[in-house]
Design a protein around this motif. Structure first.
Motif, PDB file in Angstrom:
ATOM      1  N   VAL A   3     -37.989 -17.139 -50.112  1.00  0.00           N
ATOM      2  CA  VAL A   3     -37.267 -17.178 -48.840  1.00  0.00           C
ATOM      3  C   VAL A   3     -36.052 -16.257 -48.899  1.00  0.00           C
ATOM      4  O   VAL A   3     -35.771 -15.519 -47.969  1.00  0.00           O
ATOM      5  CB  VAL A   3     -36.828 -18.624 -48.505  1.00  0.00           C
ATOM      6  CG1 VAL A   3     -35.950 -18.653 -47.278  1.00  0.00           C
ATOM      7  CG2 VAL A   3     -38.042 -19.510 -48.319  1.00  0.00           C
ATOM      8  N   CYS A   4     -35.356 -16.287 -50.022  1.00  0.00           N
ATOM      9  CA  CYS A   4     -34.165 -15.457 -50.216  1.00  0.00           C
ATOM     10  C   CYS A   4     -34.446 -14.472 -51.346  1.00  0.00           C
ATOM     11  O   CYS A   4     -34.484 -14.859 -52.509  1.00  0.00           O
ATOM     12  CB  CYS A   4     -32.968 -16.332 -50.560  1.00  0.00           C
ATOM     13  SG  CYS A   4     -31.471 -15.400 -50.954  1.00  0.00           S
ATOM     14  N   ASP A  11     -39.124 -21.481 -51.174  1.00  0.00           N
ATOM     15  CA  ASP A  11     -39.052 -22.608 -50.256  1.00  0.00           C
ATOM     16  C   ASP A  11     -39.054 -23.924 -51.032  1.00  0.00           C
ATOM     17  O   ASP A  11     -38.385 -24.882 -50.634  1.00  0.00           O
ATOM     18  CB  ASP A  11     -40.175 -22.570 -49.223  1.00  0.00           C
ATOM     19  CG  ASP A  11     -41.566 -22.575 -49.836  1.00  0.00           C
ATOM     20  OD1 ASP A  11     -41.778 -21.962 -50.892  1.00  0.00           O
ATOM     21  OD2 ASP A  11     -42.459 -23.203 -49.234  1.00  0.00           O
ATOM     22  N   ARG A  43     -30.032 -12.783 -44.306  1.00  0.00           N
ATOM     23  CA  ARG A  43     -31.268 -12.721 -43.523  1.00  0.00           C
ATOM     24  C   ARG A  43     -32.107 -13.989 -43.641  1.00  0.00           C
ATOM     25  O   ARG A  43     -32.920 -14.266 -42.780  1.00  0.00           O
ATOM     26  CB  ARG A  43     -32.097 -11.513 -43.937  1.00  0.00           C
ATOM     27  CG  ARG A  43     -31.467 -10.221 -43.517  1.00  0.00           C
ATOM     28  CD  ARG A  43     -32.343  -9.052 -43.864  1.00  0.00           C
ATOM     29  NE  ARG A  43     -31.670  -7.821 -43.504  1.00  0.00           N
ATOM     30  CZ  ARG A  43     -32.179  -6.633 -43.641  1.00  0.00           C
ATOM     31  NH1 ARG A  43     -33.390  -6.506 -44.156  1.00  0.00           N
ATOM     32  NH2 ARG A  43     -31.508  -5.575 -43.295  1.00  0.00           N
ATOM     33  N   CYS A  44     -31.915 -14.750 -44.681  1.00  0.00           N
ATOM     34  CA  CYS A  44     -32.723 -15.951 -44.906  1.00  0.00           C
ATOM     35  C   CYS A  44     -32.127 -17.196 -44.257  1.00  0.00           C
ATOM     36  O   CYS A  44     -32.741 -18.260 -44.271  1.00  0.00           O
ATOM     37  CB  CYS A  44     -32.891 -16.196 -46.400  1.00  0.00           C
ATOM     38  SG  CYS A  44     -31.320 -16.368 -47.263  1.00  0.00           S
ATOM     39  N   ARG A  46     -31.714 -18.412 -41.235  1.00  0.00           N
ATOM     40  CA  ARG A  46     -32.501 -19.126 -40.217  1.00  0.00           C
ATOM     41  C   ARG A  46     -33.692 -19.839 -40.850  1.00  0.00           C
ATOM     42  O   ARG A  46     -34.018 -20.961 -40.481  1.00  0.00           O
ATOM     43  CB  ARG A  46     -32.986 -18.178 -39.136  1.00  0.00           C
ATOM     44  CG  ARG A  46     -31.891 -17.752 -38.216  1.00  0.00           C
ATOM     45  CD  ARG A  46     -32.426 -16.913 -37.094  1.00  0.00           C
ATOM     46  NE  ARG A  46     -31.309 -16.445 -36.278  1.00  0.00           N
ATOM     47  CZ  ARG A  46     -31.439 -15.624 -35.279  1.00  0.00           C
ATOM     48  NH1 ARG A  46     -32.625 -15.160 -34.948  1.00  0.00           N
ATOM     49  NH2 ARG A  46     -30.384 -15.252 -34.596  1.00  0.00           N
ATOM     50  N   THR A  47     -34.332 -19.185 -41.802  1.00  0.00           N
ATOM     51  CA  THR A  47     -35.477 -19.800 -42.475  1.00  0.00           C
ATOM     52  C   THR A  47     -35.016 -20.995 -43.290  1.00  0.00           C
ATOM     53  O   THR A  47     -35.670 -22.044 -43.296  1.00  0.00           O
ATOM     54  CB  THR A  47     -36.196 -18.778 -43.373  1.00  0.00           C
ATOM     55  OG1 THR A  47     -36.578 -17.653 -42.575  1.00  0.00           O
ATOM     56  CG2 THR A  47     -37.421 -19.389 -44.031  1.00  0.00           C
ATOM     57  N   ILE A  48     -33.880 -20.881 -43.960  1.00  0.00           N
ATOM     58  CA  ILE A  48     -33.340 -21.994 -44.731  1.00  0.00           C
ATOM     59  C   ILE A  48     -33.024 -23.159 -43.811  1.00  0.00           C
ATOM     60  O   ILE A  48     -33.332 -24.310 -44.114  1.00  0.00           O
ATOM     61  CB  ILE A  48     -32.107 -21.566 -45.547  1.00  0.00           C
ATOM     62  CG1 ILE A  48     -32.533 -20.624 -46.679  1.00  0.00           C
ATOM     63  CG2 ILE A  48     -31.367 -22.784 -46.104  1.00  0.00           C
ATOM     64  CD1 ILE A  48     -31.386 -20.027 -47.460  1.00  0.00           C
ATOM     65  N   LYS A  49     -32.434 -22.898 -42.652  1.00  0.00           N
ATOM     66  CA  LYS A  49     -32.124 -23.954 -41.693  1.00  0.00           C
ATOM     67  C   LYS A  49     -33.403 -24.641 -41.220  1.00  0.00           C
ATOM     68  O   LYS A  49     -33.454 -25.868 -41.098  1.00  0.00           O
ATOM     69  CB  LYS A  49     -31.349 -23.376 -40.504  1.00  0.00           C
ATOM     70  CG  LYS A  49     -31.023 -24.381 -39.436  1.00  0.00           C
ATOM     71  CD  LYS A  49     -30.143 -25.506 -39.934  1.00  0.00           C
ATOM     72  CE  LYS A  49     -29.759 -26.412 -38.765  1.00  0.00           C
ATOM     73  NZ  LYS A  49     -29.600 -27.793 -39.162  1.00  0.00           N
ATOM     74  N   THR A  50     -34.453 -23.887 -40.995  1.00  0.00           N
ATOM     75  CA  THR A  50     -35.734 -24.466 -40.592  1.00  0.00           C
ATOM     76  C   THR A  50     -36.279 -25.374 -41.688  1.00  0.00           C
ATOM     77  O   THR A  50     -36.753 -26.477 -41.417  1.00  0.00           O
ATOM     78  CB  THR A  50     -36.750 -23.353 -40.269  1.00  0.00           C
ATOM     79  OG1 THR A  50     -36.244 -22.569 -39.193  1.00  0.00           O
ATOM     80  CG2 THR A  50     -38.102 -23.933 -39.887  1.00  0.00           C
ATOM     81  N   ILE A  51     -36.174 -24.937 -42.928  1.00  0.00           N
ATOM     82  CA  ILE A  51     -36.650 -25.743 -44.061  1.00  0.00           C
ATOM     83  C   ILE A  51     -35.815 -27.011 -44.199  1.00  0.00           C
ATOM     84  O   ILE A  51     -36.350 -28.091 -44.470  1.00  0.00           O
ATOM     85  CB  ILE A  51     -36.646 -24.918 -45.355  1.00  0.00           C
ATOM     86  CG1 ILE A  51     -37.693 -23.811 -45.271  1.00  0.00           C
ATOM     87  CG2 ILE A  51     -36.894 -25.806 -46.574  1.00  0.00           C
ATOM     88  CD1 ILE A  51     -37.623 -22.792 -46.387  1.00  0.00           C
ATOM     89  N   GLU A  54     -37.028 -29.377 -41.546  1.00  0.00           N
ATOM     90  CA  GLU A  54     -38.346 -29.904 -41.907  1.00  0.00           C
ATOM     91  C   GLU A  54     -38.241 -30.943 -43.024  1.00  0.00           C
ATOM     92  O   GLU A  54     -38.933 -31.953 -43.007  1.00  0.00           O
ATOM     93  CB  GLU A  54     -39.273 -28.779 -42.366  1.00  0.00           C
ATOM     94  CG  GLU A  54     -39.727 -27.863 -41.262  1.00  0.00           C
ATOM     95  CD  GLU A  54     -40.492 -26.657 -41.779  1.00  0.00           C
ATOM     96  OE1 GLU A  54     -40.644 -26.499 -43.011  1.00  0.00           O
ATOM     97  OE2 GLU A  54     -40.946 -25.858 -40.940  1.00  0.00           O
TER      98      GLU A  54
END
Length: 90
Positions: A3-4, A11, A43-44, A46-51, A54
């Motif tokens: 992810v990063c 993840d 850059r990661c 938003r993806t971290i926040k989504t994870i 979840e």
């Protein structure tokens, strides 16, 4: 999945940090702290926040004071400031 790429965080690393933390992890900055690193390019985020959302499951959007994922700020307190994660300009 990575992810990063700056810190080589997967993840699975992020999910484990959120699930195992004694504190209520709600923001990417907190995940970095749990994993002993810091944001580089951002850059990661938003993806971290989504994870994070979840991982917390159904209570992510509606934690109550008795929930282990709740934070110190009451859900109905509109005047409280939550920590923010600033993305680096690319």
């Amino acid at each position: 999945m990575i992810v990063c790429s700056c810190n080589v965080l997967s993840d699975d690393d992020i999910r484990a940090a959120v699930a195992e933390s004694d504190d209520a992890v709600r923001h990417a900055k907190q995940v970095y702290g749990c994993l002993g690193c810091s944001a580089e390019c951002g850059r990661c985020a938003r993806t971290i926040k989504t994870i994070i959302d979840e991982t917390h499951g159904p209570c992510a959007k509606s934690c109550c004071s008795g929930c282990p994922h709740s934070h110190a700020v009451a859900a109905n307190d509109e005047t409280a400031e939550l920590p923010r994660f600033a993305l680096a300009a690319c």
